[in-house]
Write an enzyme that holds these catalytic residues in place. Structure first.
Site, PDB file in Angstrom:
ATOM      1  N   TYR A 112       0.827  -1.212   0.000  1.00  0.00           N
ATOM      2  CA  TYR A 112       0.000   0.000   0.000  1.00  0.00           C
ATOM      3  C   TYR A 112       0.858   1.258   0.000  1.00  0.00           C
ATOM      4  O   TYR A 112       1.897   1.306   0.648  1.00  0.00           O
ATOM      5  CB  TYR A 112      -0.911   0.033   1.245  1.00  0.00           C
ATOM      6  N   TRP A 114       1.067   5.690  -1.668  1.00  0.00           N
ATOM      7  CA  TRP A 114       0.749   6.659  -2.730  1.00  0.00           C
ATOM      8  C   TRP A 114       1.857   6.787  -3.765  1.00  0.00           C
ATOM      9  O   TRP A 114       1.635   7.297  -4.847  1.00  0.00           O
ATOM     10  CB  TRP A 114       0.481   8.031  -2.100  1.00  0.00           C
TER      11      TRP A 114
HETATM   12  N1  LIG Z   1      -2.293   8.499  12.343  1.00  0.00           N
HETATM   13  C1  LIG Z   1      -2.676   8.510  11.068  1.00  0.00           C
HETATM   14  N2  LIG Z   1      -2.063   7.707  10.176  1.00  0.00           N
HETATM   15  C2  LIG Z   1      -2.443   7.725   8.883  1.00  0.00           C
HETATM   16  C3  LIG Z   1      -3.470   8.586   8.446  1.00  0.00           C
HETATM   17  C4  LIG Z   1      -4.100   9.420   9.402  1.00  0.00           C
HETATM   18  O1  LIG Z   1      -5.032  10.176   9.083  1.00  0.00           O
HETATM   19  N3  LIG Z   1      -3.667   9.371  10.696  1.00  0.00           N
HETATM   20  N4  LIG Z   1      -3.831   8.589   7.132  1.00  0.00           N
HETATM   21  C5  LIG Z   1      -3.588   7.371   6.370  1.00  0.00           C
HETATM   22  C6  LIG Z   1      -3.782   7.579   4.940  1.00  0.00           C
HETATM   23  S1  LIG Z   1      -5.308   8.179   4.483  1.00  0.00           S
HETATM   24  C7  LIG Z   1      -2.850   7.269   4.008  1.00  0.00           C
HETATM   25  S2  LIG Z   1      -3.268   7.374   2.350  1.00  0.00           S
HETATM   26  C8  LIG Z   1      -1.543   6.767   4.384  1.00  0.00           C
HETATM   27  C9  LIG Z   1      -0.405   7.256   3.458  1.00  0.00           C
HETATM   28  O2  LIG Z   1       0.669   6.396   3.558  1.00  0.00           O
HETATM   29  P1  LIG Z   1       1.703   6.180   2.370  1.00  0.00           P
HETATM   30  O3  LIG Z   1       1.011   6.310   1.057  1.00  0.00           O
HETATM   31  O4  LIG Z   1       2.450   4.928   2.633  1.00  0.00           O
HETATM   32  O5  LIG Z   1       2.652   7.433   2.590  1.00  0.00           O
HETATM   33  P2  LIG Z   1       3.663   8.139   1.618  1.00  0.00           P
HETATM   34  O6  LIG Z   1       4.542   8.980   2.460  1.00  0.00           O
HETATM   35  O7  LIG Z   1       2.934   8.813   0.512  1.00  0.00           O
HETATM   36  O8  LIG Z   1       4.516   6.917   1.056  1.00  0.00           O
HETATM   37  C10 LIG Z   1       4.902   6.796  -0.255  1.00  0.00           C
HETATM   38  C11 LIG Z   1       6.324   6.268  -0.285  1.00  0.00           C
HETATM   39  O9  LIG Z   1       6.657   5.956  -1.648  1.00  0.00           O
HETATM   40  C12 LIG Z   1       7.958   6.480  -1.950  1.00  0.00           C
HETATM   41  N5  LIG Z   1       7.995   6.731  -3.409  1.00  0.00           N
HETATM   42  C13 LIG Z   1       7.664   7.856  -4.082  1.00  0.00           C
HETATM   43  N6  LIG Z   1       7.819   7.667  -5.407  1.00  0.00           N
HETATM   44  C14 LIG Z   1       8.250   6.411  -5.584  1.00  0.00           C
HETATM   45  C15 LIG Z   1       8.599   5.628  -6.742  1.00  0.00           C
HETATM   46  O10 LIG Z   1       8.478   6.058  -7.872  1.00  0.00           O
HETATM   47  N7  LIG Z   1       9.024   4.351  -6.518  1.00  0.00           N
HETATM   48  C16 LIG Z   1       9.150   3.833  -5.278  1.00  0.00           C
HETATM   49  N8  LIG Z   1       9.583   2.588  -5.170  1.00  0.00           N
HETATM   50  N9  LIG Z   1       8.838   4.548  -4.173  1.00  0.00           N
HETATM   51  C17 LIG Z   1       8.388   5.809  -4.323  1.00  0.00           C
HETATM   52  C18 LIG Z   1       8.059   7.725  -1.115  1.00  0.00           C
HETATM   53  O11 LIG Z   1       9.406   8.100  -0.923  1.00  0.00           O
HETATM   54  C19 LIG Z   1       7.348   7.306   0.174  1.00  0.00           C
HETATM   55  O12 LIG Z   1       8.222   6.747   1.102  1.00  0.00           O
HETATM   56  O13 LIG Z   1      -1.254   7.131   5.730  1.00  0.00           O
HETATM   57  C20 LIG Z   1      -2.259   6.692   6.636  1.00  0.00           C
HETATM   58  N10 LIG Z   1      -1.810   6.901   8.004  1.00  0.00           N
HETATM   59  N1  LIG Z   2      -1.857  18.568   2.258  1.00  0.00           N
HETATM   60  C1  LIG Z   2      -2.223  17.288   2.220  1.00  0.00           C
HETATM   61  N2  LIG Z   2      -3.447  16.949   1.723  1.00  0.00           N
HETATM   62  C2  LIG Z   2      -3.836  15.659   1.705  1.00  0.00           C
HETATM   63  C3  LIG Z   2      -2.990  14.610   2.149  1.00  0.00           C
HETATM   64  C4  LIG Z   2      -1.716  14.988   2.686  1.00  0.00           C
HETATM   65  O1  LIG Z   2      -0.921  14.142   3.120  1.00  0.00           O
HETATM   66  N3  LIG Z   2      -1.379  16.317   2.699  1.00  0.00           N
HETATM   67  N4  LIG Z   2      -3.391  13.296   2.078  1.00  0.00           N
HETATM   68  C5  LIG Z   2      -4.530  12.956   1.212  1.00  0.00           C
HETATM   69  C6  LIG Z   2      -5.131  11.681   1.613  1.00  0.00           C
HETATM   70  S1  LIG Z   2      -4.274  10.262   1.260  1.00  0.00           S
HETATM   71  C7  LIG Z   2      -6.331  11.583   2.211  1.00  0.00           C
HETATM   72  S2  LIG Z   2      -6.995  10.044   2.556  1.00  0.00           S
HETATM   73  C8  LIG Z   2      -7.126  12.759   2.549  1.00  0.00           C
HETATM   74  C9  LIG Z   2      -7.749  12.650   3.943  1.00  0.00           C
HETATM   75  O2  LIG Z   2      -8.761  13.561   4.095  1.00  0.00           O
HETATM   76  P1  LIG Z   2      -9.553  13.633   5.488  1.00  0.00           P
HETATM   77  O3  LIG Z   2      -9.834  12.284   5.987  1.00  0.00           O
HETATM   78  O4  LIG Z   2     -10.679  14.562   5.306  1.00  0.00           O
HETATM   79  O5  LIG Z   2      -8.433  14.356   6.339  1.00  0.00           O
HETATM   80  P2  LIG Z   2      -7.876  14.443   7.802  1.00  0.00           P
HETATM   81  O6  LIG Z   2      -6.858  15.508   7.653  1.00  0.00           O
HETATM   82  O7  LIG Z   2      -7.476  13.148   8.374  1.00  0.00           O
HETATM   83  O8  LIG Z   2      -9.091  14.927   8.673  1.00  0.00           O
HETATM   84  C10 LIG Z   2      -9.844  16.098   8.429  1.00  0.00           C
HETATM   85  C11 LIG Z   2     -10.346  16.650   9.729  1.00  0.00           C
HETATM   86  O9  LIG Z   2     -11.275  15.775  10.341  1.00  0.00           O
HETATM   87  C12 LIG Z   2     -11.384  16.172  11.702  1.00  0.00           C
HETATM   88  N5  LIG Z   2     -11.802  15.031  12.509  1.00  0.00           N
HETATM   89  C13 LIG Z   2     -11.028  14.040  13.008  1.00  0.00           C
HETATM   90  N6  LIG Z   2     -11.787  13.169  13.722  1.00  0.00           N
HETATM   91  C14 LIG Z   2     -13.055  13.632  13.660  1.00  0.00           C
HETATM   92  C15 LIG Z   2     -14.313  13.185  14.198  1.00  0.00           C
HETATM   93  O10 LIG Z   2     -14.415  12.162  14.871  1.00  0.00           O
HETATM   94  N7  LIG Z   2     -15.406  13.929  13.907  1.00  0.00           N
HETATM   95  C16 LIG Z   2     -15.360  15.050  13.167  1.00  0.00           C
HETATM   96  N8  LIG Z   2     -16.506  15.698  12.918  1.00  0.00           N
HETATM   97  N9  LIG Z   2     -14.203  15.507  12.661  1.00  0.00           N
HETATM   98  C17 LIG Z   2     -13.068  14.814  12.895  1.00  0.00           C
HETATM   99  C18 LIG Z   2     -10.014  16.682  12.112  1.00  0.00           C
HETATM  100  O11 LIG Z   2     -10.147  17.919  12.819  1.00  0.00           O
HETATM  101  C19 LIG Z   2      -9.281  16.806  10.787  1.00  0.00           C
HETATM  102  O12 LIG Z   2      -8.607  18.035  10.639  1.00  0.00           O
HETATM  103  O13 LIG Z   2      -6.301  13.922   2.497  1.00  0.00           O
HETATM  104  C20 LIG Z   2      -5.601  14.033   1.256  1.00  0.00           C
HETATM  105  N10 LIG Z   2      -5.064  15.358   1.205  1.00  0.00           N
HETATM  106 MO   LIG Z   3      -5.350   8.494   2.220  1.00  0.00          MO
END
Ligand SMILES: Nc1nc2c(c(=O)[nH]1)N[C@H]1C(S)=C(S)[C@@H](COP(=O)(O)OP(=O)(O)OC[C@H]3O[C@@H](n4cnc5c(=O)[nH]c(N)nc54)[C@H](O)[C@@H]3O)O[C@H]1N2
Ligand SMILES: Nc1nc2c(c(=O)[nH]1)N[C@H]1C(S)=C(S)[C@@H](COP(=O)(O)OP(=O)(O)OC[C@H]3O[C@@H](n4cnc5c(=O)[nH]c(N)nc54)[C@H](O)[C@@H]3O)O[C@H]1N2
Ligand SMILES: [Mo]
Length: 750
Positions: A112, A114
């Protein structure tokens, strides 16, 4: 390669200009069509040439030299650099050995993450195609973003969740024209709209809100943070994890004051009567009144009552952030929001109904014609075994153990080899100290990475991967009208190689070169993919340039944007549910699902319910750990990407922890103070930022700092995942429940 050149390229955070000189990336600048360019790109020059790049293929010393592979040394062992040929030979031999001894069902290739934008060098497609050509791998279901939604929404609306968000939601122009009240659970935050899978060019979310303000649309932000919605929205500072209770109370007012749309419920939904008995307390003795909900969610009962009446009297769109389902019982607010929208009866009317994740990513809500194509074919996976994506540590720690998932009883496979390409589990997973133990289990871990992330440091074989600026690609995303040629700007840094070339090298050693490459190199694959896209686009009446023309022009805006491409979601269904049924068993919106009732999970009666999580401000744990930690996405970056450059900026690490001044005062914490954030699972440092935009009892620590446990096991950079709990959302979705975490915060040192 020319000495200095500036080109436009594409990324998950949008298009930008990039300049290279003498083999180095020197600067970035905004793309002129972007209404609100992201700052994220500014970290690229420093990150691309950072000392933390993986220079050469590297193999962990203990793995190479010891028969038992001293797996517990992962994370602290030395690495030995080897020439490409030798390292590929070793990796190929190990893959062969695992397949022969244990079969492909012992290889975990969910991988998994991005990774980077670009349609051909899409790391997950690359690793999956490679593993498919050698007999398959154990895969994963769903995403960290929306796993609980992906499980529950098909039961409710009969549609795949990703299809739902792209094809069955109101577009921004429809909201602007028709919506009178926007009720946003979790807000709609332009900060997160900076990013979308594969890119978002115009970044229009903030400007849409300016338009809503001008049109007098009432915007209500129900969230622990005021900053989750643009200025001008009303703020109802809810206690995290309690949205379902508040939605139930809104529903109670609609029911008891006869404000619901009985005709819609009768024609378009099923099971309201089951739910109604629960709502009124007939089944559990507890009517879900505003007074009841208020004690749970922290919003006063009067406000809930008035809001319910207002919602019924106006064209109302309910939106729900993805964050709400990244929490224990995260399926419930999604189901309950759909139930509430069905009771209001505005699903199928323009600007009314329900939408999920408008602020989560850019591109959602944009009115664009859908175009397929531009995918690198992954082939077929002969291994059918999978895990729910966030159950990785459970799988590695408990092979053979049974678990429930969406009505099935399944068993965790016994994994000997883990292959990760394009993701960072030591960023994305919960309870990283537990994940560290889980990563000590398999015999072999292979990782492709540009940087020495915490995951690469815990692997046995690390192959250095290029970044998008070191290779050629094509950029295009859903919800976006632009198409990009992504030129190679500089030669590969150090000895890094493209994932495709690394896999081609392994495929050749394993005797499947022809199957993996189909005799195409990277450039030939891009032509092949583009030609398929071109054909498909032309067949659907869209004129696209030839690949050569695209290369010449660098980017084009396709004629696929405009209000004519948005239709009122569910309008057909609403007008004639018999003729246009949904994909649910009943053909209607399932307020009660006999499928879910049939799972025989005692906690899930078949309709949405309020169920308190183990960790929230109302639980016993709050005595010891009285602050609710939310760990949202970082505003200045994408997940853990480009972190090495951000961490070098003065004052940026440890990461900022937002805390209400009332909570800070009783802990003697001032703005800028170093604090220790901890619970029974772990501890990290953070920098306190006092702000009234966070409700009392809640602290906010964004994700993104690289996991860096010191000798005292305190994470020095501020990674919230040393604190989060590693349990599935529920037996239905088994998603990540990162947002259900309690902590205490004290000044550091103490
Ligand atoms: N506590 C907490 N944890 C969360 C979340 C949260 O809300 N709270 N959100 C979750 C969510 S929604 C997501 S999507 C995940 C994101 O988690 P990830 O998608 O695992 O996070 P990234 O940092 O985007 O990791 C991408 C990795 O790919 C590498 N990479 C970039 N380009 C390439 C390439 O071309 N080839 C290879 N081999 N590698 C490459 C980058 O250097 C990086 O280390 O985190 C989750 N974790
Ligand atoms: N700049 C930037 N943008 C991103 C990403 C990033 O890494 N950086 N990651 C992307 C990815 S992979 C994803 S999945 C999306 C995630 O998008 P979201 O899931 O919408 O994002 P979060 O930032 O986890 O949360 C948004 C807000 O939800 C509120 N929240 C948390 N828990 C609760 C709750 O129980 N109830 C309510 N009502 N609110 C709550 C928090 O205050 C938080 O700021 O963002 C995407 N956009
Ligand atoms: Mo995500």
């Amino acid at each position: 390669m020319v000495e200095e050149q500036t080109k436009v390229t594409s990324s998950h955070w949008g298009a930008f200009r990039i300049t290279a000189s003498n083999g180095r990336i020197v600067s970035t600048a905004p793309f002129e069509h972007d209404l609100a360019p992201s700052e994220i790109a500014s970290a690229i020059p420093a990150a691309i040439h950072h000392r933390s790049r993986v220079a050469r293929p590297s193999i962990r010393k203990g793995w190479l030299e010891n028969e038992d592979r001293v797996k517990e040394r992962r994370g602290s062992d030395e690495f030995i650099e080897l020439p490409w040929d030798e390292a590929l030979d070793i990796a190929a031999k190990e893959l062969k050995c695992v397949r022969e001894n244990y079969g492909n069902g012992a290889i975990f290739g969910g991988s998994y993450g991005w990774s980077s934008a670009g349609r051909f060098h899409h790391a997950q497609s690359q690793v999956h195609r490679f593993l498919n050509t050698i007999g398959g791998y154990v895969s994963s279901f769903g995403s960290y973003s929306t796993a609980a939604a992906q499980a529950i929404m098909p039961h409710v609306f009969g549609t795949n969740f990703l299809k739902f968000i792209w094809e069955h939601q109101n577009s921004w122009p429809m909201i602007a024209e028709h919506t009178q009240t926007l009720v946003m659970f979790g807000g709609i935050n332009p900060k997160n709209s900076q990013v979308s899978m594969g890119g978002v060019t115009r970044h229009e979310t903030a400007s849409r809100f300016d338009e809503f303000k001008q049109r007098g649309i009432r915007c209500v932000n129900i969230s622990p943070q005021q900053t989750d919605a643009p200025d001008g929205a009303e703020w109802l500072p809810i206690i995290p994890g309690t949205d379902t209770a508040m939605m139930l109370a809104l529903a109670w007012v609609l029911e008891t004051e006869s404000l619901l749309d009985r005709d819609f419920l009768d024609r378009c939904t099923t099971g309201y009567e089951h739910f109604r008995r629960y709502l009124l307390g007939d089944t559990d003795g507890q009517p879900k009144t505003p007074v009841w909900a208020s004690a749970l969610c922290g919003i006063d009962s009067q406000t809930i009552e008035v809001l319910a009446r207002h919602m019924a009297a106006h064209r109302t769109l309910i939106t729900v952030a993805w964050s709400l389902q990244r929490a224990e019982n995260g399926e419930q607010p999604y189901w309950m929001a759909a139930t509430l929208a069905a009771m209001l009866g505005q699903i199928g009317l323009p600007g009314g109904g329900i939408g999920y994740g408008y602020g989560a990513i850019g591109g959602l809500g944009v009115s664009v014609k859908r175009l397929g194509g531009l995918t690198f074919p992954q082939g077929e996976n002969p291994v059918k075994d999978f895990i729910p994506v966030a159950r990785i540590a459970d799988m590695l720690l408990s092979p053979g153990t049974s678990y429930d998932f969406n009505g099935e009883s399944r068993h965790y496979p016994d994994i000997k080899l883990v292959y990760w390409c394009g993701g960072n589990p030591f960023h994305h997973h919960q309870d990283l100290n537990r994940l560290q133990k889980a990563f000590n289990q398999p015999d072999t871990i292979i990782v492709h990475e540009p940087w020495w992330t915490a995951t690469a440091q815990r692997a046995d074989i690390v192959f250095p991967a290029t970044t998008p600026y070191e290779r050629e690609d094509i950029g295009r995303a859903q919800g976006d009208a632009y198409l990009f040629h992504m030129p190679q700007m500089i030669p590969p840094v150090e000895e890094s190689r493209n994932d495709y070339d690394i896999f081609s090298g392994l495929a050749q050693r394993l005797g499947v070169s022809g199957v993996f490459t189909e005799s195409r190199d990277s450039a030939q694959w891009q032509h092949y993919m583009y030609e398929a896209f071109e054909r498909e686009a032309r067949e659907s009446g869209v004129d696209v340039p030839s690949f050569e023309e695209l290369k010449q022009s660098n980017w084009v805006e396709l004629p696929i944007a405009g209000p004519e491409y948005s239709a009122t979601p569910f309008a057909d269904f609403r007008s004639d549910p018999q003729r246009f049924p949904l994909g649910t068993p009943s053909g209607r919106i399932e307020i009660y699902s006999s499928t879910i009732a049939g799972f025989n999970y005692p906690e899930d009666p078949g309709h949405s319910v309020w169920r308190p999580p183990v960790e929230w401000l109302g639980s016993d744990h709050a005595g010891q750990f009285p602050l609710h930690l939310v760990s949202p996405q970082p505003g200045d970056k994408l997940h853990s990407q480009l972190e090495c450059a951000i961490a070098d900026r003065p004052g940026e690490r440890p990461a900022p922890l937002s805390i209400n001044p009332v909570d800070a005062a009783c802990r003697r914490i001032d703005t800028g103070a170093l604090v220790r954030v901890f619970n029974n699972r772990g501890a990290c440092l953070a920098r306190a930022v006092l702000t009234e935009s966070v409700r009392e009892g809640v602290v906010v620590l964004p994700t993104g700092a690289w996991f860096s446990p010191g000798s005292d096991t305190i994470d020095s950079q501020g990674n919230p995942n040393v604190l989060t709990r590693d349990r599935g959302t529920s037996r239905i979705g088994q998603g990540s429940s990162a947002h259900s975490t309690l902590v205490e915060v004290i000044p550091f040192p103490k």
